[in-house]
Design a protein around this motif. Structure first.
Motif, short mmCIF file in Angstrom:
data_model
loop_
_atom_site.label_atom_id
_atom_site.label_comp_id
_atom_site.label_asym_id
_atom_site.label_seq_id
_atom_site.Cartn_x
_atom_site.Cartn_y
_atom_site.Cartn_z
N PRO A 119 0.82 -1.21 0.00
CA PRO A 119 0.00 0.00 0.00
C PRO A 119 0.85 1.26 0.00
O PRO A 119 1.80 1.38 0.79
CB PRO A 119 -0.79 -0.13 1.30
N GLY A 120 0.56 2.16 -0.91
CA GLY A 120 1.26 3.43 -0.98
C GLY A 120 2.63 3.36 -1.60
O GLY A 120 3.36 4.36 -1.62
N LYS A 121 3.00 2.19 -2.12
CA LYS A 121 4.32 2.03 -2.72
C LYS A 121 4.20 1.60 -4.17
O LYS A 121 3.17 1.08 -4.59
CB LYS A 121 5.15 1.02 -1.94
N GLU A 122 5.27 1.78 -4.91
CA GLU A 122 5.29 1.33 -6.30
C GLU A 122 5.50 -0.19 -6.36
O GLU A 122 6.05 -0.80 -5.44
CB GLU A 122 6.41 2.04 -7.05
N ARG A 123 5.07 -0.76 -7.47
CA ARG A 123 5.31 -2.18 -7.69
C ARG A 123 6.80 -2.44 -7.77
O ARG A 123 7.54 -1.67 -8.38
CB ARG A 123 4.62 -2.61 -8.98
N GLU A 124 7.24 -3.55 -7.19
CA GLU A 124 8.66 -3.87 -7.23
C GLU A 124 8.87 -5.32 -7.65
O GLU A 124 8.04 -6.19 -7.41
CB GLU A 124 9.31 -3.62 -5.86
N PHE A 125 10.01 -5.53 -8.25
CA PHE A 125 10.42 -6.86 -8.68
C PHE A 125 10.76 -7.72 -7.46
O PHE A 125 11.38 -7.25 -6.52
CB PHE A 125 11.64 -6.74 -9.60
N VAL A 126 10.36 -8.99 -7.51
CA VAL A 126 10.68 -9.92 -6.44
C VAL A 126 11.61 -11.03 -6.94
O VAL A 126 12.68 -11.24 -6.39
CB VAL A 126 9.40 -10.56 -5.85
N ALA A 127 11.18 -11.73 -7.99
CA ALA A 127 11.96 -12.85 -8.49
C ALA A 127 11.54 -13.16 -9.92
O ALA A 127 10.43 -12.83 -10.33
CB ALA A 127 11.77 -14.09 -7.62
N ALA A 128 12.44 -13.81 -10.67
CA ALA A 128 12.13 -14.21 -12.03
C ALA A 128 12.86 -15.50 -12.36
O ALA A 128 13.87 -15.84 -11.73
CB ALA A 128 12.52 -13.12 -13.04
N ILE A 129 12.33 -16.19 -13.36
CA ILE A 129 12.91 -17.46 -13.78
C ILE A 129 12.83 -17.55 -15.30
O ILE A 129 11.85 -17.13 -15.91
CB ILE A 129 12.18 -18.64 -13.09
N SER A 130 13.88 -18.08 -15.90
CA SER A 130 13.92 -18.21 -17.35
C SER A 130 12.94 -19.28 -17.82
O SER A 130 12.41 -20.06 -17.03
CB SER A 130 15.33 -18.55 -17.80
N THR A 164 17.64 -18.08 -12.48
CA THR A 164 16.74 -17.40 -11.56
C THR A 164 17.37 -16.09 -11.09
O THR A 164 18.59 -15.95 -11.07
CB THR A 164 16.41 -18.28 -10.34
N TYR A 165 16.49 -15.17 -10.74
CA TYR A 165 16.93 -13.84 -10.34
C TYR A 165 16.08 -13.40 -9.14
O TYR A 165 14.89 -13.69 -9.09
CB TYR A 165 16.76 -12.85 -11.49
N TYR A 166 16.71 -12.68 -8.22
CA TYR A 166 16.00 -12.27 -7.01
C TYR A 166 16.34 -10.83 -6.64
O TYR A 166 17.45 -10.36 -6.85
CB TYR A 166 16.39 -13.17 -5.83
N ALA A 167 15.37 -10.16 -6.06
CA ALA A 167 15.63 -8.88 -5.44
C ALA A 167 16.49 -9.11 -4.20
O ALA A 167 16.36 -10.15 -3.53
CB ALA A 167 14.32 -8.20 -5.06
N ASP A 185 7.26 -7.81 4.02
CA ASP A 185 6.90 -8.59 2.84
C ASP A 185 5.40 -8.47 2.52
O ASP A 185 4.94 -8.98 1.49
CB ASP A 185 7.25 -10.07 3.03
N THR A 186 4.65 -7.83 3.40
CA THR A 186 3.23 -7.66 3.17
C THR A 186 2.98 -6.86 1.91
O THR A 186 3.51 -5.76 1.74
CB THR A 186 2.58 -6.95 4.37
N ALA A 187 2.18 -7.43 1.01
CA ALA A 187 1.91 -6.79 -0.28
C ALA A 187 0.95 -7.66 -1.07
O ALA A 187 0.68 -8.81 -0.69
CB ALA A 187 3.20 -6.61 -1.08
N VAL A 188 0.47 -7.11 -2.17
CA VAL A 188 -0.20 -7.93 -3.17
C VAL A 188 0.88 -8.45 -4.11
O VAL A 188 1.68 -7.67 -4.63
CB VAL A 188 -1.25 -7.12 -3.95
#
Length: 120
Positions: free
Chosen positions: A41-52, A58-61, A90-93
């Motif tokens: 809430p009140g923050k911009e969307r941010e990257f958490v993790a990705a996978i090829s 794999t990639y992580y924040a 870590d609370t977020a959508v």
């Protein structure tokens, strides 16, 4: 096109664990890179993790490195995010996303999100 549906969110105490799942439709799932993002809430969307597409990379924040693990099962058209040692911050959508390249913002598909709430 790819349609994504996240599940597995909920309320957990600090230090606990959750596993998010993202089920994808479409026969080309295995050709897409997949990612998890979050927005508090009140923050911009941010990257958490990705996978090829193959799962080989794999990639992580930095904020989740060592605590979260992304994985995928191309036979089940599903990507997972195992979240351990959860913290209140870590609370977020949490959103699942797919892209045929690496441009989630301009060439990506997004799920509707699942709420994760970590209580202190």
């Amino acid at each position: 096109q790819v349609q994504l549906v996240e599940s597995g969110g909920g309320l957990v105490q600090a230090g606990g664990s959750l596993r998010l799942s993202c089920a994808a439709s479409g026969r080309t799932f295995s050709s897409y890179a997949m990612g998890w993002f979050r927005q508090a809430p009140g923050k911009e969307r941010e990257f958490v993790a990705a996978i090829s597409w193959s799962g080989g990379s794999t990639y992580y924040a930095d904020s989740v490195k060592g605590r979260f693990t992304i994985s995928r099962d191309n036979a089940k058209n599903t990507v997972y995010l195992q979240m351990n040692s959860l913290k209140p911050e870590d609370t977020a959508v949490y959103y699942c996303a797919a892209t045929p390249n690496s441009d989630y913002d301009h060439d990506g598909y997004w799920g509707q999100g699942t709420q994760v709430t970590v209580s202190s």
